[in-house]
Design a protein around this motif. Sequence first.
Motif, PDB file in Angstrom:
ATOM      1  N   TYR A  20      30.707 -13.770  73.424  1.00 36.87           N
ATOM      2  CA  TYR A  20      30.827 -12.180  73.789  1.00 36.87           C
ATOM      3  C   TYR A  20      29.796 -12.039  75.119  1.00 36.87           C
ATOM      4  N   SER A  25      34.625 -12.994  79.128  1.00 32.06           N
ATOM      5  CA  SER A  25      34.718 -12.062  77.986  1.00 32.06           C
ATOM      6  C   SER A  25      34.154 -10.630  78.597  1.00 32.06           C
ATOM      7  N   ARG A  26      33.169 -10.594  79.119  1.00 37.83           N
ATOM      8  CA  ARG A  26      32.480  -9.307  79.668  1.00 37.83           C
ATOM      9  C   ARG A  26      33.549  -8.726  80.623  1.00 37.83           C
ATOM     10  N   TYR A  29      37.612  -8.296  78.997  1.00 45.36           N
ATOM     11  CA  TYR A  29      37.823  -7.172  78.137  1.00 45.36           C
ATOM     12  C   TYR A  29      37.653  -5.902  79.120  1.00 45.36           C
ATOM     13  N   ARG A  37      38.486  -4.366  72.229  1.00 50.05           N
ATOM     14  CA  ARG A  37      38.688  -5.791  71.797  1.00 50.05           C
ATOM     15  C   ARG A  37      39.616  -5.684  70.713  1.00 50.05           C
ATOM     16  N   GLY A  81      32.558  -3.070  68.071  1.00 44.42           N
ATOM     17  CA  GLY A  81      32.424  -3.573  69.451  1.00 44.42           C
ATOM     18  C   GLY A  81      31.830  -2.035  70.059  1.00 44.42           C
ATOM     19  N   THR A 102      26.383  -7.527  68.020  1.00 45.89           N
ATOM     20  CA  THR A 102      25.834  -7.587  69.306  1.00 45.89           C
ATOM     21  C   THR A 102      25.353  -6.503  69.682  1.00 45.89           C
ATOM     22  N   HIS A 105      26.952  -4.411  72.517  1.00 40.02           N
ATOM     23  CA  HIS A 105      27.968  -3.726  72.089  1.00 40.02           C
ATOM     24  C   HIS A 105      27.578  -2.122  71.580  1.00 40.02           C
TER      25      HIS A 105
END
Length: 299
Positions: A20, A25-26, A29, A37, A81, A102, A105
């Motif tokens: 993540y 990914s950052r 997304y 997500r 998320g 995370t 998030h």
Amino acid sequence: MTSEDTRPLINKNPALQAYYASLESRIGYRLILGGTRHFGYYEPGTWWPFPISKALRNMEDRLFECLDLPAGSTVLDAGCGNGYVAINMASRNLKVKAFDVTERHVIRAQKNVIEAGLENSVTVSRGDYHHLEGFPTESLDGVYTMETIVHATDAKAVLDGFFRVLKPGGSLVMFEYAHTTPKDAPEASRLFRQVNEYAAMPANAEFESDALLSLVEDAGFTDIKVRDFTQNVKPLMRLFFILAYVPYLVIRLFGLERHFVNTVAAIVGYRYFHIHRYMAIRATKPNSAGHPLEPKKVQ
């Protein structure tokens, strides 16, 4: 009581945090899914996938329908998320307790909830679905996951925890992946292993055929219903494949799959579409439960 005593238990999972935290990914997304997500829901046979945001909300609407809970019910968003699903549920008069492993998030989700004006209906904190000790037994009307159980290191323990915290008659809804083992397709098997390893999805490797359904039943849930949304996510999977095709050729040439696993997933997801399933699972905790309800600790 010290801050150490009140800090939520989080399984050490550096592979998940690295996934993540990756630039792919950052950025991916954010640019393609607006920070969401999960897959979007389309009518079967759809070719034009835009606007994506409408399809994403459609999928969240399907989840709300599956929960089938009255206004004012309290639900757990296990792996929230950036909080968009929780916001949708709260806008439909559910009370949502959301958490994510995370920290980045969690911070973003808290801001999104405030911007939506739903801070009285949604609480967001850092947490791990392997460790639900902070939730009282039989305290929730519903629990849901949106493409998060695939990251579990012990899916059985997670489902046992969900069972404990749900009230009798409570609803469990999971929108998750499943697959069949590729036969006579070593390339498919190799790519599938890469995706599960690099995207930190150990449970996804285990969810062959109806394996997840068996885990749900073993946890004590009844009235298990499944809706197959595989064809409904195909338009977005096709778009991912188109966007990823040329970059994947370069990535494969230089052996960079570990750093661009979402690109690899886009290829394997659509090229081998026939081995994948997207399932909407709904189950109920029976009113007379014969399972132990004390919280279990997961190492």
